[in-house]
Design an enzyme around this catalytic site. Structure first.
Site, PDB file in Angstrom:
ATOM      1  N   ALA A 120       0.799  -1.225   0.000  1.00  0.00           N
ATOM      2  CA  ALA A 120       0.000   0.000   0.000  1.00  0.00           C
ATOM      3  C   ALA A 120       0.833   1.276   0.000  1.00  0.00           C
ATOM      4  O   ALA A 120       0.274   2.367  -0.076  1.00  0.00           O
ATOM      5  CB  ALA A 120      -0.922  -0.005   1.215  1.00  0.00           C
ATOM      6  N   ASN A 186       1.121  -4.173   7.909  1.00  0.00           N
ATOM      7  CA  ASN A 186       2.204  -4.887   7.224  1.00  0.00           C
ATOM      8  C   ASN A 186       3.211  -3.904   6.647  1.00  0.00           C
ATOM      9  O   ASN A 186       4.417  -4.176   6.622  1.00  0.00           O
ATOM     10  CB  ASN A 186       1.622  -5.760   6.105  1.00  0.00           C
ATOM     11  CG  ASN A 186       0.893  -6.950   6.665  1.00  0.00           C
ATOM     12  OD1 ASN A 186       1.513  -7.917   7.080  1.00  0.00           O
ATOM     13  ND2 ASN A 186      -0.427  -6.866   6.730  1.00  0.00           N
ATOM     14  N   HIS A 216      -0.925   6.995   4.275  1.00  0.00           N
ATOM     15  CA  HIS A 216       0.361   6.495   4.785  1.00  0.00           C
ATOM     16  C   HIS A 216       1.412   7.575   4.577  1.00  0.00           C
ATOM     17  O   HIS A 216       1.609   8.036   3.451  1.00  0.00           O
ATOM     18  CB  HIS A 216       0.790   5.251   4.013  1.00  0.00           C
ATOM     19  CG  HIS A 216      -0.246   4.170   3.987  1.00  0.00           C
ATOM     20  ND1 HIS A 216      -0.466   3.322   5.041  1.00  0.00           N
ATOM     21  CD2 HIS A 216      -1.140   3.815   3.046  1.00  0.00           C
ATOM     22  CE1 HIS A 216      -1.430   2.481   4.749  1.00  0.00           C
ATOM     23  NE2 HIS A 216      -1.872   2.760   3.534  1.00  0.00           N
TER      24      HIS A 216
HETATM   25  N1  LIG Z   1       1.662  -5.036   2.522  1.00  0.00           N
HETATM   26  C1  LIG Z   1       0.526  -4.378   2.376  1.00  0.00           C
HETATM   27  O1  LIG Z   1       0.506  -3.224   1.940  1.00  0.00           O
HETATM   28  C2  LIG Z   1      -0.760  -5.021   2.745  1.00  0.00           C
HETATM   29  C3  LIG Z   1      -0.813  -6.332   3.143  1.00  0.00           C
HETATM   30  N2  LIG Z   1      -2.002  -6.918   3.431  1.00  0.00           N
HETATM   31  C4  LIG Z   1      -1.999  -8.349   3.770  1.00  0.00           C
HETATM   32  O2  LIG Z   1      -2.704  -9.041   2.759  1.00  0.00           O
HETATM   33  C5  LIG Z   1      -3.587  -9.971   3.338  1.00  0.00           C
HETATM   34  C6  LIG Z   1      -4.739 -10.260   2.404  1.00  0.00           C
HETATM   35  O3  LIG Z   1      -5.543  -9.122   2.268  1.00  0.00           O
HETATM   36  P1  LIG Z   1      -7.070  -9.268   1.826  1.00  0.00           P
HETATM   37  O4  LIG Z   1      -7.185 -10.088   0.615  1.00  0.00           O
HETATM   38  O5  LIG Z   1      -7.636  -7.908   1.820  1.00  0.00           O
HETATM   39  O6  LIG Z   1      -7.662 -10.099   3.081  1.00  0.00           O
HETATM   40  P2  LIG Z   1      -8.914 -11.068   3.087  1.00  0.00           P
HETATM   41  O7  LIG Z   1      -9.222 -11.304   4.529  1.00  0.00           O
HETATM   42  O8  LIG Z   1      -9.992 -10.569   2.200  1.00  0.00           O
HETATM   43  O9  LIG Z   1      -8.382 -12.445   2.441  1.00  0.00           O
HETATM   44  C7  LIG Z   1      -7.517 -13.338   3.065  1.00  0.00           C
HETATM   45  C8  LIG Z   1      -7.512 -14.650   2.303  1.00  0.00           C
HETATM   46  O10 LIG Z   1      -6.489 -15.491   2.830  1.00  0.00           O
HETATM   47  C9  LIG Z   1      -7.024 -16.781   3.057  1.00  0.00           C
HETATM   48  N3  LIG Z   1      -6.282 -17.437   4.118  1.00  0.00           N
HETATM   49  C10 LIG Z   1      -6.325 -17.202   5.449  1.00  0.00           C
HETATM   50  N4  LIG Z   1      -5.465 -18.033   6.096  1.00  0.00           N
HETATM   51  C11 LIG Z   1      -4.886 -18.790   5.147  1.00  0.00           C
HETATM   52  C12 LIG Z   1      -3.936 -19.842   5.183  1.00  0.00           C
HETATM   53  N5  LIG Z   1      -3.393 -20.254   6.330  1.00  0.00           N
HETATM   54  N6  LIG Z   1      -3.559 -20.407   4.023  1.00  0.00           N
HETATM   55  C13 LIG Z   1      -4.076 -19.983   2.847  1.00  0.00           C
HETATM   56  N7  LIG Z   1      -4.999 -19.006   2.751  1.00  0.00           N
HETATM   57  C14 LIG Z   1      -5.386 -18.415   3.891  1.00  0.00           C
HETATM   58  C15 LIG Z   1      -8.489 -16.537   3.393  1.00  0.00           C
HETATM   59  O11 LIG Z   1      -9.247 -17.711   3.200  1.00  0.00           O
HETATM   60  C16 LIG Z   1      -8.798 -15.439   2.360  1.00  0.00           C
HETATM   61  O12 LIG Z   1      -9.049 -16.047   1.107  1.00  0.00           O
HETATM   62  C17 LIG Z   1      -3.964  -9.321   4.678  1.00  0.00           C
HETATM   63  O13 LIG Z   1      -4.329 -10.295   5.615  1.00  0.00           O
HETATM   64  C18 LIG Z   1      -2.689  -8.640   5.081  1.00  0.00           C
HETATM   65  O14 LIG Z   1      -1.858  -9.531   5.814  1.00  0.00           O
HETATM   66  C19 LIG Z   1      -3.178  -6.223   3.345  1.00  0.00           C
HETATM   67  C20 LIG Z   1      -3.174  -4.913   2.969  1.00  0.00           C
HETATM   68  C21 LIG Z   1      -1.964  -4.198   2.625  1.00  0.00           C
HETATM   69  O1  LIG Z   2      -3.694  -1.553   2.860  1.00  0.00           O
HETATM   70  C1  LIG Z   2      -3.216  -0.735   3.654  1.00  0.00           C
HETATM   71  O2  LIG Z   2      -3.559   0.465   3.660  1.00  0.00           O
HETATM   72  C2  LIG Z   2      -2.131  -1.137   4.612  1.00  0.00           C
HETATM   73  C3  LIG Z   2      -2.399  -2.371   5.335  1.00  0.00           C
HETATM   74  O3  LIG Z   2      -3.538  -2.770   5.526  1.00  0.00           O
HETATM   75  C4  LIG Z   2      -1.256  -3.133   5.845  1.00  0.00           C
HETATM   76  O4  LIG Z   2      -0.132  -2.629   5.789  1.00  0.00           O
HETATM   77  O5  LIG Z   2      -1.465  -4.257   6.327  1.00  0.00           O
END
Ligand SMILES: NC(=O)C1=CN([C@@H]2O[C@H](COP(=O)(O)OP(=O)(O)OC[C@H]3O[C@@H](n4cnc5c(N)ncnc54)[C@H](O)[C@@H]3O)[C@@H](O)[C@H]2O)C=CC1
Ligand SMILES: O=C([O-])CC(=O)C(=O)O
Length: 263
Positions: A120, A186, A216
């Site tokens: 992000a 994250n 951010h």
């Molecule tokens: N680095 C960044 O900027 C960001 C990172 N994230 C990370 O990305 C992840 C995913 O985001 P979203 O798709 O919005 O969340 P979400 O909650 O909509 O989807 C998560 C998915 O992961 C699956 N899942 C959960 N545990 C699992 C496992 N042990 N093995 C395989 N699949 C599993 C769930 O079934 C679901 O399909 C967040 O949990 C967060 O950790 C999210 C936003 C920003």
């Molecule tokens: O998507 C975002 O704005 C940031 C976020 O959730 C993360 O870093 O886990």
């Protein structure tokens, strides 16, 4: 045709799927066993939907983790053992020093590389480059509307439903932030790893009813000069915690599989 595998198939993965570049197909999805049947129903029969990396029959060009910190912990080692390329979005999982060390060992053993995606935020290229000459200070402020903090530890600090003004509910290190807010901070870990480390990176997290965007702000100072980067990201419709740019950073990484000019 190149093949990618997704670990997780939530809001972010479904957005990335819709935006897959030409010449790339989704070959497999790894989700918890309880979700396999539901996800199979959503996808074409050509996509392998499994609950463990070992069950995949295909040979992917890239595996992208979008499964949350627990998902990274569960599956990353198996990807690296197969010498498959891995791109990671739940970077906050690496705040667990044991996990970081063990993935590093497996990657070295199998001569694999792990790509940590900017997600992000923007500016990780500049921050990483600046580090070569020494960084004095790096701070990160994460500001989201109250809905963006729902379901997180913030609910124990503030009443998100009645908030009338911007409220700082967390001040601490990037490591603490990434561990306390696994679905929200994250990027704090990513900024820490790119810059002066997770323990030296100072973080402030804010719930602000006056903003609509996930805002951010990164500040860095060092012998290179100073840098301020601010991202005002629109959240995904299906998940107010997750900025759209995080999904787009994955699309970018997938595009790079096929690119001659890598930018
Ligand atoms: N680095 C960044 O900027 C960001 C990172 N994230 C990370 O990305 C992840 C995913 O985001 P979203 O798709 O919005 O969340 P979400 O909650 O909509 O989807 C998560 C998915 O992961 C699956 N899942 C959960 N545990 C699992 C496992 N042990 N093995 C395989 N699949 C599993 C769930 O079934 C679901 O399909 C967040 O949990 C967060 O950790 C999210 C936003 C920003
Ligand atoms: O998507 C975002 O704005 C940031 C976020 O959730 C993360 O870093 O886990």
């Amino acid at each position: 045709m190149k093949t990618v595998v997704f670990i997780g198939y939530g809001a972010m993965a479904q957005t990335v799927h819709r935006l897959l570049p030409q010449g790339v197909r989704l070959g497999g999805v790894v989700v918890p066993s309880a979700a396999v049947a539901e996800i199979k129903n959503k996808l074409d029969t050509s996509v392998e939907v499994v609950s463990a990396i070992a069950e995949l029959q295909l040979e992917p060009d890239l595996v992208v983790e979008m499964a949350g910190q627990a998902g990274l912990k569960e599956h990353a080692g198996a990807v690296l053992e197969r010498c498959w390329r891995l791109a990671v979005i739940s970077v906050g999982a690496l705040a667990d020093a044991d996990l970081l060390d063990s993935l590093q060992r497996v990657a070295e053993q199998h001569q694999a590389q792990i790509q940590l995606l900017p997600g992000a935020v923007a500016g990780m290229d500049g921050l990483r480059a600046a580090r070569a000459l020494g960084l004095e200070q790096v701070t990160y402020q994460g500001r989201k509307p109250p809905t963006g903090w729902k379901g997180s530890y913030a609910e124990q600090q503030v009443d998100l439903d009645t908030l009338t003004e911007a409220t700082v509910f967390f001040t601490g290190t990037a490591r603490e932030a990434a561990q306390l807010f696994p679905a929200n901070a994250n990027v704090a870990a990513t900024i820490g790893l790119a810059g002066i480390g997770m323990d030296a990176t100072q973080v402030q997290l804010i719930a602000d009813p006056a903003v609509q965007r996930n805002t951010h702000t990164i500040y860095a100072k060092g012998d290179f000069g100073e840098m301020t980067v601010q991202m005002k990201g629109i959240a995904l419709a299906d998940n107010p915690k997750t900025s759209t740019l995080a999904a787009l950073s994955i699309v970018r990484a997938i595009e790079q599989i096929n690119q001659v000019w890598v930018i």
